[in-house]
Scaffold this motif. Structure first.
Motif, PDB file in Angstrom:
ATOM      1  N   UNK A 101      -2.022  -8.814   2.327  1.00  0.00           N
ATOM      2  CA  UNK A 101      -2.679  -7.746   2.825  1.00  0.00           C
ATOM      3  C   UNK A 101      -3.806  -7.248   2.394  1.00  0.00           C
ATOM      4  N   UNK A 144      -6.470  -5.446   0.922  1.00  0.00           N
ATOM      5  CA  UNK A 144      -6.459  -4.320   0.238  1.00  0.00           C
ATOM      6  C   UNK A 144      -5.872  -5.210  -1.111  1.00  0.00           C
ATOM      7  N   UNK A 187       0.702  -1.209   0.203  1.00  0.00           N
ATOM      8  CA  UNK A 187      -0.372  -0.273  -0.260  1.00  0.00           C
ATOM      9  C   UNK A 187       1.153   1.534   0.099  1.00  0.00           C
ATOM     10  N   UNK A 188       2.050   1.009   0.178  1.00  0.00           N
ATOM     11  CA  UNK A 188       2.945   2.378  -0.180  1.00  0.00           C
ATOM     12  C   UNK A 188       3.511   2.808  -0.937  1.00  0.00           C
ATOM     13  N   UNK A 235      -1.947  -0.168  -4.811  1.00  0.00           N
ATOM     14  CA  UNK A 235      -2.101   0.311  -3.691  1.00  0.00           C
ATOM     15  C   UNK A 235      -3.312   0.313  -2.525  1.00  0.00           C
ATOM     16  N   UNK A 236      -4.377  -0.203  -3.490  1.00  0.00           N
ATOM     17  CA  UNK A 236      -5.909   0.336  -2.933  1.00  0.00           C
ATOM     18  C   UNK A 236      -7.022  -0.951  -3.101  1.00  0.00           C
ATOM     19  N   UNK A 237      -7.707  -1.253  -2.855  1.00  0.00           N
ATOM     20  CA  UNK A 237      -8.716  -2.138  -2.222  1.00  0.00           C
ATOM     21  C   UNK A 237     -10.093  -2.793  -3.555  1.00  0.00           C
TER      22      UNK A 237
END
Lengths: 212, 167
Positions: free
Chosen positions: A71, A73, A10-11, A41-43
């Motif tokens: 993770x 997302x 996500x970074x 980076x987004x779901x």
């Protein structure tokens, strides 16, 4: 051969996963290889991204271990992709994954790798190989250390094997590797790092142990 | 207290747990949840609490007050569903950033002293044998990282099949 690098952290900055894909990239540079990059980076993926991914021969995921798994997302993205790949009935895409964790031991990424393999089965894709790397917390800090040297000495051969398998579209046993520094040193350096960070945020060292 | 972490809608949860004591806490599916962004703010900016202040910013505190955690989740690829996984990703402020060596491996140190009993109920129509094995290993790995006890790890084909089976 068309390869998609999928950045699963996500970074946007200081991502160990991005550093690791950048290590892999030069090992895949050949005239007949085209590498494209996607950031998850987004779901939620957009339709265009999903439809593009079916045109690749190889997908290479890189993501951090979160709580022993994928993770959330990225898990959302995988579910969307499963649905699309299943309906598209495309069976010849091969998937490789690089998973890194903040713990020292690379083998702590094993279950996330199993989940990626299980995802491949559900989505009708072929599993290529996984590379699980420990010491992820320092990967960004040592990104300029040449591969095969110092703390990255233990990473050179696993990266070479992974790259060769990708170039040949071959499968291989999953590899789990820890950094080439003593565990006690990694632990100590991490704990010094937390203390520096919390002080930089205007708090005291003892606040690391705050309870609510 | 008991803490329920579920990916269910309210009406389904009500069928599974019709009589809930007042001091128990229930987290049900909520599409508005924000995901962990890996910033470590919960360790170095607001220690013990997530910097994202939606309804899930205090998971560490909730876990610290729980004697039992009951997870009810769709099984996805041998792991939890995205919502339940999101809750767990947002729960790392329960732990301390420092490391300890347990079972010859590096794990995080405790922030709190409470020892949780963890019970997990997975559901899903097409859970493969391999996914089931991965899920069992996952809960064990989670219990090492959370330094908690495992109670039940059960698998069901549907939410309806879980009726009368929780607790």
């Amino acid at each position: 051969m068309k390869i998609a690098f999928i950045y699963g952290s996500p970074k946007a900055k200081y991502s160990a996963s991005a550093s690791l894909l950048q290590e892999l990239k030069p090992l895949l540079e050949q005239d007949d290889i085209a590498i494209s990059e996607y950031n998850f980076r987004k779901p939620l993926l957009n339709k265009e991204e999903i439809e593009q991914l079916i045109n690749y021969d190889i997908l290479v995921f890189a993501f951090p271990l979160y709580v022993d798994g994928i993770p959330s997302h990225l898990l959302n993205c995988l579910i969307q992709l499963e649905s699309f790949f299943t309906s598209a009935n495309k069976k010849d895409i091969k998937v490789y994954s690089i998973v890194n964790c903040g713990f020292y031991e690379g083998h702590q990424n094993k279950l996330a790798m199993e989940m990626m393999e299980n995802w491949c089965s559900k989505a009708g894709l072929k599993w290529g190989q996984g590379l699980g790397i420990g010491g992820g917390g320092m990967m960004v800090m040592i990104k300029n250390v040449p591969m095969g040297q110092g703390p990255k000495k233990s990473l050179e051969e696993p990266f070479r094997q992974l790259a060769n398998n990708i170039l040949n579209g071959a499968s291989g046993e999953n590899i789990f590797v820890s950094p080439n520094i003593p565990r006690i040193f990694y632990k100590f350096a991490a704990e010094i790092g937390w203390r520096k960070s919390i002080k930089a945020n205007g708090l005291k060292k003892k606040d690391l142990s705050a309870r609510k | 207290m008991k803490l329920f972490i579920c990916d269910l809608e309210s009406k389904d949860f009500g069928k599974l747990i019709p009589d809930l004591p007042d001091d128990d806490k229930v987290i049900l599916y909520d599409e508005s949840i924000q995901h962990c962004i890996g910033c470590f703010g919960c360790w170095i900016k607001t220690p013990g609490a997530c910097v994202i202040r939606d309804r899930y910013g205090d998971m560490g505190e909730y876990l610290s007050k729980s004697q039992e955690v009951i997870i009810i989740s769709r099984c996805c690829y041998g792991g939890f569903s995205p919502f339940v996984k999101n809750i767990l990703d947002r729960s790392i402020p329960y732990l301390h950033p420092d490391f300890v060596i347990k079972n010859g491996e590096m794990h995080h140190k405790r922030r709190y002293k409470n020892v949780i009993d963890l019970n997990v109920y997975f559901y899903g129509e097409n859970i493969t044998e391999k996914e089931r094995q991965t899920a069992q290993k996952l809960v064990k790995a989670n219990s090492v990282n959370l330094d908690c006890n495992i109670g039940r790890i059960l698998f069901f084909k549907s939410i309806e099949e879980m009726e009368g089976q929780i607790l």
